[in-house]
Every structure is written in structure tokens, then in C-alpha cells.
Scaffold this active site. Structure first.
Site, PDB file in Angstrom:
ATOM      1  N   ASP A 124      -3.315  -2.084  -2.462  1.00  0.00           N
ATOM      2  CA  ASP A 124      -3.250  -3.527  -2.258  1.00  0.00           C
ATOM      3  C   ASP A 124      -2.612  -3.743  -0.875  1.00  0.00           C
ATOM      4  OD1 ASP A 124      -2.930  -6.390  -2.833  1.00  0.00           O
ATOM      5  OD2 ASP A 124      -0.813  -5.887  -3.074  1.00  0.00           O
ATOM      6  N   ASP A 182      -0.903  -7.310   0.612  1.00  0.00           N
ATOM      7  CA  ASP A 182       0.292  -8.160   0.569  1.00  0.00           C
ATOM      8  C   ASP A 182       1.214  -7.737  -0.576  1.00  0.00           C
ATOM      9  OD1 ASP A 182      -0.070 -10.026   2.708  1.00  0.00           O
ATOM     10  OD2 ASP A 182      -1.657 -10.963   1.556  1.00  0.00           O
ATOM     11  N   ASP A 221       1.517  -3.934  -6.201  1.00  0.00           N
ATOM     12  CA  ASP A 221       2.815  -4.513  -6.573  1.00  0.00           C
ATOM     13  C   ASP A 221       2.717  -5.581  -7.652  1.00  0.00           C
ATOM     14  OD1 ASP A 221       3.332  -7.473  -4.889  1.00  0.00           O
ATOM     15  OD2 ASP A 221       1.560  -6.269  -4.525  1.00  0.00           O
TER      16      ASP A 221
END
Length: 222
Positions: free
Chosen positions: A14, A16, A174
Site C-alpha cells: 500500500d 499512504d 496499514d
């Protein structure tokens, strides 16, 4: 190895909250987009929770009571504000400490790298170019061409493009959306605890491990 073929080990990241801390730009643009659409700015904590989703899906969660026309206006305002900040050089998306070393370490160990992100193509290209990381990744999957996470389309496309088998791949992210996408694609998921969702949430979503630092992530991936 069989028949002279090498096994591709693919690590898909991922962006961001995993590679870069992009929350400041996202929060500012979302708050301004709501205000310019005649609505109160959403709670910043709630905005951080939706980082990683595609923009229409994120706006649906932040403005559940609004009609489609209003949500479309927020979407348009957000894109305009974000683009203006990027073009003015005001967009700050710092790499997390240790990420560059982690990526370099994975490449040195023979991993192939990819990205699956809720960013648009232009935003991702700008982010990677800013940090001189464009050449690290062989496959870049964005919200421009796929349904929002946790739909597995982005990850499935990354596997196909890298010629990787799901059993030899890992998704690193995250948020619960990243982990759920991996589960939906039949790919191992590793969470990182420096982003926007908690380690417990990542484990509950199906993460097999949660890295506490980029150096720890490198250890987990051997």
C-alpha cells in the site's frame, strides 16, 4: 525451481500510511472539499480512518446522509484541491523512516515489488518520482483502474503483471482494507503498525504478522 523457471516472490505495498505519511494532504483536501460543498468539515480522525479507500468509497463513508450529486461535488472539489496543492509544491508526503532501506533490502534479496493503492495514477506517479522510487516497482495498481479495496482486483492485476503466484506473494499495508483485499485474493497479508489502523485491527482482519518498523518488516520477509 522447475523447468528452468524462477519463482517470482512478489511484495505488494500500500502507499499512504505504509510507504509515505500522506495524511496531512488528505485531511486538508477533504476538509476543504466538504466546506466548499457547503458541509461541515468531517472529523479528522474519521478522515484518517478512510485513507486507502478509493475516493468515491471514502466520501460515501464520510457523508452517508448526502445524495449522489453532493458526494460527486465533494469528489470534484477534493481532486481540484489536491491537484492544486501538488502543482504548487505544497503537498507533503514524507517517506517513513527506514522505508527506502527496507525496499532496497527486499530487492537485494530477490523480491519483486509492486504497489496497490487508493491513490490515482497521477498522484502515485508524483509521489514515487518525488522520492526517486519509481524504478523500484514493476507493477503499479491504482484506484483509477480498479474497484476500491477490499475488492481483490488490484492485487490480482499485480500478480498477473508480475507473473507471480498468489502463494509466493505478500500484501503489506496499514489498514484493514489492505489486509481484507489480500484475504480476498488468497495472498498472505502482513500489517504495519505505523499507519492509520491499529495492530489489533490488522490481525483481526487476517494479517499473519504486524511489523513494528520497516527493519522488522524486512526481517519478516527474510
Amino acid at each position: 525451481m522447475t523447468g528452468g523457471e524462477m519463482t517470482v516472490r512478489l511484495a505488494v505495498f500500500d502507499c499512504d500510511g505504509t510507504l509515505v505519511d500522506g495524511q496531512a494532504g488528505v485531511c486538508f483536501a477533504m476538509e476543504q472539499a466538504f466546506v466548499q460543498s457547503g458541509l461541515p468539515a468531517p472529523d479528522r480522525h474519521q478522515v484518517r480512518r478512510i485513507v486507502g479507500l478509493s475516493l468515491p468509497q471514502a466520501i460515501r463513508l464520510l457523508a452517508p446522509g448526502e445524495d449522489e450529486a453532493t458526494r460527486s461535488e465533494i469528489d470534484r472539489q477534493y481532486r481540484d484541491i489536491f491537484r492544486a496543492a501538488r502543482e504548487a509544491g505544497q503537498l507533503v508526503e514524507p517517506l517513513y523512516d527506514g522505508i527506502r532501506e527496507c525496499l532496497d533490502g527486499l530487492l537485494a534479496r530477490g523480491w519483486t515489488l509492486g504497489i496497490a493503492t487508493g491513490k490515482a495514477d497521477r498522484g502515485l506517479a508524483h509521489c514515487l518520482a518525488t522520492h526517486e522510487l519509481t524504478g523500484h516497482f514493476v507493477t503499479l495498481q491504482t484506484a483509477d483502474r480498479h474497484p476500491s479495496k477490499p475488492h481483490p482486483a488490484m492485487l490480482e492485476a499485480a500478480l498477473a503483471e508480475a507473473l507471480a503466484d498468489p502463494a509466493q506473494a505478500v500484501m503489506i499495508g496499514d489498514t484493514q482494507y489492505d489486509i481484507a483485499m489480500a484475504v480476498n485474493a488468497g495472498v498472505r497479508a502482513i500489517g504495519v503498525d505505523w499507519g492509520y489502523h491499529t495492530a489489533d485491527e490488522l490481525r483481526q482482519a487476517g494479517a499473519t504478522a504486524v511489523a513494528t518498523s520497516p527493519a522488522h518488516l524486512l526481517e519478516l520477509l527474510g
